[in-house]
Design an enzyme around this catalytic site. Structure first.
Site, PDB file in Angstrom:
ATOM      1  CB  CYS A   2      -0.944   0.085   1.114  1.00  7.74           C
ATOM      2  SG  CYS A   2      -2.036  -1.378   1.505  1.00  7.74           S
ATOM      3  CG  ASN A 100       1.760   1.208   4.288  1.00  6.66           C
ATOM      4  OD1 ASN A 100       1.391  -0.026   3.901  1.00  6.66           O
ATOM      5  ND2 ASN A 100       2.730   1.540   4.076  1.00  6.66           N
ATOM      6  N   GLY A 101      -0.473  -0.702   6.283  1.00  3.58           N
ATOM      7  CA  GLY A 101       0.107  -1.567   7.637  1.00  3.58           C
ATOM      8  C   GLY A 101      -1.108  -2.487   7.827  1.00  3.58           C
ATOM      9  CE  LYS A 492      13.700 -11.658  -9.593  1.00  7.37           C
ATOM     10  NZ  LYS A 492      14.543 -10.827  -8.420  1.00  7.37           N
ATOM     11  CD  GLU A 495       9.823 -11.300  -8.287  1.00 10.71           C
ATOM     12  OE1 GLU A 495       9.053 -10.947  -7.430  1.00 10.71           O
ATOM     13  OE2 GLU A 495      10.948 -11.342  -8.340  1.00 10.71           O
ATOM     14  CE  LYS A 611      11.669  -2.984  -5.519  1.00  8.49           C
ATOM     15  NZ  LYS A 611      12.440  -4.249  -6.252  1.00  8.49           N
TER      16      LYS A 611
HETATM   17  O1  M6R Z   1      13.018  -4.650   0.076  1.00 13.12           O
HETATM   18  P1  M6R Z   1      13.440  -5.850   0.457  1.00 13.12           P
HETATM   19  O2  M6R Z   1      15.051  -6.257  -0.151  1.00 13.12           O
HETATM   20  O3  M6R Z   1      13.665  -6.163   1.830  1.00 13.12           O
HETATM   21  O4  M6R Z   1      12.597  -6.780  -0.198  1.00 13.12           O
HETATM   22  C1  M6R Z   1      12.864  -8.482   0.093  1.00 13.12           C
HETATM   23  C2  M6R Z   1      11.863  -9.369  -0.737  1.00 13.12           C
HETATM   24  O5  M6R Z   1      10.474  -8.971  -0.611  1.00 13.12           O
HETATM   25  C3  M6R Z   1      12.043  -9.084  -2.390  1.00 13.12           C
HETATM   26  O6  M6R Z   1      13.385  -9.224  -2.636  1.00 13.12           O
HETATM   27  C4  M6R Z   1      11.251  -9.778  -3.256  1.00 13.12           C
HETATM   28  O7  M6R Z   1      11.539 -11.204  -3.031  1.00 13.12           O
HETATM   29  C5  M6R Z   1      11.246  -9.394  -4.600  1.00 13.12           C
HETATM   30  N1  M6R Z   1      10.209  -9.306  -5.189  1.00 13.12           N
HETATM   31  C6  M6R Z   1      12.081 -10.342  -5.559  1.00 13.12           C
HETATM   32  O8  M6R Z   1      12.153 -10.063  -6.982  1.00 13.12           O
END
Ligand code: M6R
Length: 616
Positions: A2, A100-101, A492, A495, A611
């Site tokens: 969010c 958000n949360g 990769k 996802e 993200k």
């Molecule tokens: O922001 P972060 O590096 O903590 O995120 C960790 C994971 O959520 C992130 O790497 C996720 O697995 C990606 N979508 C992979 O491409």
């Protein structure tokens, strides 16, 4: 998870909010909504789908006003419906709130509020908070900024969980209240206007002067100014930070997707991760941010590396690097598991948490648990203003620049680069010779040019990727340093293309996975010219003997051996085996990208993902 943005000033709020939401869309994109204050009323528009759907809906049914809040959602509680989209209103219909949360005790709060006669229209946790703030405000005899701040404060005392919120009330035009606990919130300072947002990328087009709110802080913003306080009623100090990020940094530029742009940025991002950190004189890395003397570093007996997703895969490469160069026993732990395990940690254990965003809830929890147990806990983060960066006891910034594509790309190669520097430093204060240190430094210096050569393989990789795009299942294999790369390549692909993909150490194949091998199931084998090249060749033979197609990632000069048995071969430049994960992972980023594009998938916004995962 969010994204929220609020605007108060003299301009029309809606265009600013929609533009900001567009930049926050990477945080969640299943539905979106806006609330503005106009003529003593709250006007709300919500839509299931993307920000462009909301934009179209508002164009058909416009709303005005120069105070507004907005939200792009990644569903946690309640399905993806218009009712569940934010903003949520209280029962008076005059108060709107975006969040958000996660409100963990929302069910209990909702039951209590329903018993008092509050009607709920959504299945979200957030609506309970909107009703709580509204109830507190309606109990107040005053109708001013202080009363709304007090109502927010009172409501938050009942809440368990995490929040970054923005609240407006129809009777108080020109005012937004924000608060945070566990979810990021930044206040933007403009001329005659102020902003609240989950992330600076939403507001850098308007201002670069920002204040990062801390947990348990409340901000009251108007066009003219802002007041910060804490949830328990005390005043709060603040620092104004000028962010080093421009609109262009968060734009796609000439690229069709952020992911492709970010893949291409890796010459620069890896160069920036190395910049000023290599000492030829001492044949070591200089990492002042660790805040530890050589004596402190020498006394480390064990290292734990923790992160999620791609960051975890980078940590796994780090385990090989640190054990090999510094001979320190190292273990990787999923951040989501860390605090629920009784992980034996001696007092001389050093913990690193890795996170691009610096806001991942599981990683933040691992950091806090590690610190609570008394361990020095360092961060490897990209976002310098993030909660993890601020709360860790020191660390190393990745300097990768903003990563917007949901699929992590340049953050992986920057994390591995930083881990190589850490391993080099730890090695050099132990057994690693200065000649070995100098060799690694020279190889690191040559790395950006080698990355550039891998980027030039794009067209070749794209053609191969398209040929395999209709596969239903793919296997990824590698050994040693490249086993985590196999996991990362599979992640990769999964996802962004939704193809079932699995990563294994190559030799594990014969222990079960080989049952999946058939002519319709391609195997991607990372087989550079390293200590286990011959072993990888044998594993490839095992796949070919069972009719499985093989795409190999090898090293220039070793292509012939691979071409003889593999269906397709992609050759990376010759490099020290410790640096092959960086080069090979870029090949796999392109591979996944072009398969997803061929399948017509939304590369930057894969289904069900976001993200920054700021919920547990
Ligand atoms: O922001 P972060 O590096 O903590 O995120 C960790 C994971 O959520 C992130 O790497 C996720 O697995 C990606 N979508 C992979 O491409």
């Amino acid at each position: 998870m969010c994204g929220i943005i609020g605007y108060v000033g003299k301009a029309e709020a809606v265009p600013i909010l929609l533009e900001g939401l567009k930049r926050l869309e990477y945080r969640g994109y299943d539905s979106a909504g806006v609330a503005t204050l106009e003529e003593g009323l709250v006007s709300v528009r919500k839509e299931v789908g993307r920000i462009d759907d909301l934009r179209r809906s508002i164009a058909l049914n416009p709303i005005g006003g120069s105070t507004g809040i907005s939200h792009t959602r990644w569903a946690t509680h309640g399905k993806v419906t218009r009712e569940n989209a934010h903003p949520h209103l209280d029962r008076s219909g005059k108060l709107a709130l975006v969040h958000n949360g996660v409100i963990e005790n929302y069910a209990e709060l909702r039951t209590q509020l329903e018993e008092e006669g509050h009607l709920f229209v959504s299945q979200t946790d957030t609506e309970a908070l909107a009703q709580l703030v509204g109830r507190a405000f309606d109990r107040s005899t005053e109708r001013n900024q202080g009363a709304l701040v007090s109502a927010v404060r009172e409501a938050l005392t009942h809440v368990k969980g995490t929040y970054g919120i923005a609240v407006v009330h129809a009777e108080l035009p020109g005012l937004i209240i924000g608060a945070r606990r566990g979810s990021p919130l930044v206040l933007g300072i403009g001329k005659g206007e102020h902003f609240l947002a989950s992330d600076v990328s939403a507001i850098v087009g308007h201002t670069r002067d920002v204040v990062y709110l801390n947990d348990y802080e409340i901000a009251a913003i108007t066009g003219e100014g802002f007041v910060l306080s804490t949830i328990d009623g005390a005043g709060a100090g603040y620092n104004v930070t000028t962010v080093d990020m421009s609109h262009e940094d968060v734009d796609k530029g000439e690229y069709p997707h952020y992911m492709l742009k970010e893949i291409h940025e890796q010459v620069r991002s890896v160069t920036d991760a190395l910049r000023g950190r290599l000492s030829h004189e001492e044949a070591t890395a200089k990492l002042g941010g660790l805040n530890m003397s050589n004596g402190d570093l020498r006394s480390i007996e064990r290292i734990v590396l923790s992160g999620c997703g791609t960051a975890f895969h980078a940590a796994m490469v780090g385990e090989y690097l640190i054990e090999s160069l510094a001979q320190i026993p190292t273990e990787c732990e999923y951040a989501s598991e860390f605090r629920y395990r009784n992980l034996p940690m001696t007092k001389d254990t050093l913990v690193f948490v890795l996170s691009q965003s610096g806001e991942t809830a599981d990683t933040l929890a691992a950091l806090r648990e590690s610190q609570r147990k008394g361990h020095r806990t360092l961060g490897i983060c990209n976002n310098v203003a993030s909660t993890i960066a601020r709360e860790s006891d020191g660390g190393v910034y990745m300097h990768a620049g903003p990563e917007i594509g949901v699929a992590a790309t340049k953050s992986f190669t920057s994390q591995v680069t930083v881990l190589t520097l850490i391993a080099l430093l730890l090695g050099r204060i132990r057994n690693l010779s200065s000649s070995a240190g100098s060799r690694i430094i020279s190889e690191l210096e040559e790395l950006p040019a080698k990355i550039d050569r891998v980027l030039k393989l794009e067209v070749e990789i794209a053609a191969i990727a398209r040929r395999y795009a209709q596969s239903k299942v793919m296997l990824f294999m590698g050994r040693q340093y490249n086993y985590p790369v196999a996991l990362e390549g599979a992640l990769k692909l999964k996802e962004i293309s939704y193809i079932a993909a699995m990563g294994y150490p190559s030799a594990e194949l014969k222990h079960g996975v080989i049952a999946l091998v058939n002519p319709e199931t391609p195997s991607v084998v990372i087989a550079p010219n390293d200590a286990v090249f011959a072993k990888n060749l044998s594993n490839i033979e095992e796949v070919k003997a069972r009719g499985g197609p093989v795409i190999a990632i090898g090293t220039e000069g070793k292509g012939n051996e691979l071409s003889l048995i593999c269906d397709d071969v992609i050759l990376i430049p010759e490099a020290s085996e410790i640096l092959t994960p960086i080069l090979a992972s870029i090949v796999l980023q392109f591979f996944a990208y072009y398969i997803a594009v061929e399948l017509g998938c939304d590369v930057d916004k894969p289904r069900n993902l976001a993200k920054s995962v700021t919920v547990e």
